[in-house]
Design a protein around this motif. Structure first.
Motif: not given
Length: 183
Positions: A1-28
């Motif tokens: 598997m291509d390293l760029g693809l792996i890093l892209g998937i990791i960054f997208l997954a981190v972005d999802v987690v950060i978006s959810i975390w930011n939404s939770y904090n915004a609620g607080e």
């Protein structure tokens, strides 16, 4: 598997987690400062999640053969142009907020977050500026192509926005219901 693809998937997954975390904090935050919480929710949760979901939907549907190449190129370029600018604006807000927290608490943890926010914002801004014209050119070329479908573009964007709203609003509501906690 291509390293760029792996890093892209990791960054997208981190972005999802950060978006959810930011939404939770915004609620607080909304419990005490409604306008600020809604701003943080929109810029830090909802729009970044929409960006990630638009990219994922585009890539998956293109891979499965449901989207033409020109429609895929347009969606990726358009998403980067619109949501990329929003992410830079959010980065500036997050950096300033982190800096205020760091100065108020004198916490080394807050200092690390501030340094990361500043670095990420500068990196995102540089990337956005240097690729802006090539993304505009790609989007314009895609529109002129014979296999471009505005219906597909609208369906993907509406789906991404709708799914992003459902996910991030649920996190926002949970944050709103939670007790306010401070570092």
């Amino acid at each position: 598997m291509d390293l760029g693809l792996i890093l892209g998937i990791i960054f997208l997954a981190v972005d999802v987690v950060i978006s959810i975390w930011n939404s939770y904090n915004a609620g607080e935050i909304s419990r005490s400062r409604k306008g600020l919480g809604i701003t943080f929710y929109t810029l830090g949760g909802f729009l970044p999640m929409s960006y990630v979901l638009a990219i994922v939907l585009t890539l998956v549907l293109a891979y499965l053969g449901y989207l033409s190449l020109s429609t895929s190129i347009f969606l990726l370029s358009f998403s980067y142009l619109v949501f990329g600018l929003e992410i830079i604006i959010w980065g500036i807000i997050a950096t300033v907020s982190s800096l205020i927290t760091t100065m108020g608490t004198r916490s080394w943890k807050a200092g690390i977050i501030t340094a990361y926010d500043a670095f990420a914002t500068i990196f995102d801004a540089w990337e956005y500026i240097t690729t802006f014209f090539s993304n505009v050119k790609s989007a314009r070329k895609a529109i002129d192509s014979s296999d471009f479908s505005i219906i597909d573009v609208l369906l993907i964007l509406i789906t991404a926005l709708g799914a992003a709203f459902i996910i991030t609003y649920a996190a926002y509501k949970e944050g709103y219901k939670a007790r306010l906690r401070y570092w």
